[in-house]
Scaffold this active site. Structure first.
Site, PDB file in Angstrom:
ATOM      1  N   LYS A   1      21.732  86.815 -28.147  1.00 21.07           N
ATOM      2  CA  LYS A   1      22.288  85.678 -28.308  1.00 21.07           C
ATOM      3  C   LYS A   1      22.558  85.410 -29.336  1.00 21.07           C
ATOM      4  O   LYS A   1      23.169  83.999 -29.546  1.00 21.07           O
ATOM      5  CB  LYS A   1      21.800  84.870 -26.643  1.00 21.07           C
ATOM      6  CG  LYS A   1      22.080  85.333 -25.483  1.00 21.07           C
ATOM      7  CD  LYS A   1      21.366  84.487 -24.948  1.00 21.07           C
ATOM      8  CE  LYS A   1      20.111  84.588 -24.335  1.00 21.07           C
ATOM      9  NZ  LYS A   1      19.419  84.143 -23.589  1.00 21.07           N
TER      10      LYS A   1
ATOM     11  N   ARG B   1      16.018  76.336 -12.621  1.00 21.23           N
ATOM     12  CA  ARG B   1      18.022  76.433 -12.681  1.00 21.23           C
ATOM     13  C   ARG B   1      17.716  77.554 -11.613  1.00 21.23           C
ATOM     14  O   ARG B   1      16.444  77.475 -10.229  1.00 21.23           O
ATOM     15  CB  ARG B   1      17.861  78.031 -13.655  1.00 21.23           C
ATOM     16  CG  ARG B   1      17.944  76.849 -15.102  1.00 21.23           C
ATOM     17  CD  ARG B   1      19.044  77.866 -15.442  1.00 21.23           C
ATOM     18  NE  ARG B   1      17.491  78.948 -16.344  1.00 21.23           N
ATOM     19  CZ  ARG B   1      18.326  79.869 -17.427  1.00 21.23           C
ATOM     20  NH1 ARG B   1      18.998  79.885 -17.904  1.00 21.23           N
ATOM     21  NH2 ARG B   1      16.838  80.332 -17.572  1.00 21.23           N
TER      22      ARG B   1
ATOM     23  N   PRO C   1      26.040  80.264 -23.655  1.00 20.86           N
ATOM     24  CA  PRO C   1      27.306  81.666 -23.719  1.00 20.86           C
ATOM     25  C   PRO C   1      26.141  82.684 -24.114  1.00 20.86           C
ATOM     26  O   PRO C   1      24.920  82.417 -24.173  1.00 20.86           O
ATOM     27  CB  PRO C   1      27.538  81.541 -24.996  1.00 20.86           C
ATOM     28  CG  PRO C   1      26.743  80.087 -25.633  1.00 20.86           C
ATOM     29  CD  PRO C   1      26.611  79.659 -24.170  1.00 20.86           C
ATOM     30  N   GLU C   2      26.012  83.621 -23.465  1.00 23.08           N
ATOM     31  CA  GLU C   2      25.339  84.861 -22.993  1.00 23.08           C
ATOM     32  C   GLU C   2      26.419  85.635 -23.804  1.00 23.08           C
ATOM     33  O   GLU C   2      26.838  85.817 -24.500  1.00 23.08           O
ATOM     34  CB  GLU C   2      24.999  85.950 -21.576  1.00 23.08           C
ATOM     35  CG  GLU C   2      24.652  84.824 -21.257  1.00 23.08           C
ATOM     36  CD  GLU C   2      23.732  85.205 -19.555  1.00 23.08           C
ATOM     37  OE1 GLU C   2      23.175  86.275 -19.500  1.00 23.08           O
ATOM     38  OE2 GLU C   2      23.349  84.317 -18.895  1.00 23.08           O
TER      39      GLU C   2
END
Ligand SMILES: [Zn+2]
Length: 283
Positions: free
Chosen positions: A61, A271, A2-3
């Site tokens: 975050k 990533r 989650p950001e």
């Protein structure tokens, strides 16, 4: 992961449903969920029971709830952590890790986490620059949604990092809250290639970039947060979706909304980085 917008959605849910309530009991159902709380489950529960949850806070975050004791419960959502507010007679979730019951006999707070990368811990607080923060958050920079965010200082800190611009954007001690998704979107909006060295980023461009990151996160927040993991839900168990608005992230091969060139994907720190080969030139 989650950001910022997703974490803010959870924070608002906690603010609405659990603050002001006194904790009656705590069940730790899986030890991994409190592994960051080194003294263990009995100590964890004893620091909560009898205290009230005063305010739900967020920086970048990082998410925490202030306790009436002066300590704070830090929530790490990890890859799949969920905070659910459920009536006491609702069946236990398969991956329920921690249950908090309140003295008012109202709905419970449940921490559910399939992959157990997340967890909860009770932390001491420190005052940094006028703000009370849990100790692990003390070094985290303010995020662009923070009313006290200093854009000029953030521009200076970003340009002072001798690295690729995307690495600097992801550095939570420079500006917090920007993760892989919103970094790619901000770079696309500002027409900057992710690997551009920060020393070749003008102050005006750095300002535009941080402004773009702020805008895209604010838009995601209006849409209820984005998520690419079906496991992510907000405190009421509803998924938030925003992916239709993404221009670059996850859009490999699809036309750039600005120029029509196919979006490219390049490897980045285990990533990916998504960008437009025409709008975001490497040099
Ligand atoms: Zn383009």
């Amino acid at each position: 992961m989650p950001e910022l917008p997703e974490v803010e959605v959870v924070r608002r849910g906690l603010e609405r449903h659990v603050t002001g309530r006194t904790i009656a009991s705590v069940d730790v159902l899986h030890p991994r969920a409190i592994r960051r709380h080194v003294p263990g489950a009995i100590d964890f529960a004893s620091r909560l029971v009898g205290h009230s949850l005063d305010a739900a806070r967020r920086r970048g975050k990082y998410l925490w709830v202030e306790l009436s004791s002066g300590e704070a419960v830090l929530a790490h959502l990890g890859m799949s952590g969920q905070m659910l507010v459920q009536s006491a007679d609702a069946p236990d979730e398969k991956h329920l890790r921690v249950r908090v019951r309140f003295a008012d006999d109202g709905p419970e707070l449940r921490f559910v986490d399939q992959r157990t990368f997340g967890g909860l811990s009770v932390e001491d607080t420190v005052v940094v620059d006028g703000e009370t923060l849990p100790e692990p958050v003390a070094h985290i920079a303010r995020d662009p949604m923070d009313p006290a965010f200093d854009l000029d200082a953030a521009v200076r800190a970003l340009r002072a990092k001798r690295t690729e611009v995307k690495r600097a954007l992801l550095d939570q001690t420079v500006v917090s809250g920007i993760g892989n998704i919103y970094a790619d979107e901000a770079l696309w909006r500002a027409r900057v290639h992710w690997a551009r060295p920060t020393e070749r980023l003008s102050a005006a461009k750095a300002r535009e970039l941080i402004g773009a990151a702020t805008d895209v996160m604010a838009e995601a927040l209006v849409a209820g947060g984005t998520s690419f993991d079906a496991l992510y839900v907000n405190v009421n168990g509803q998924s938030g979706y925003f992916d239709r608005s993404l221009a670059a992230y996850g859009q490999e091969g699809l036309p750039c909304p600005r120029c029509g060139s196919p979006i490219r994907r390049e490897p980045f720190m285990n990533r990916s980085s998504f960008s437009c080969p025409r709008c975001q030139r490497r040099s």
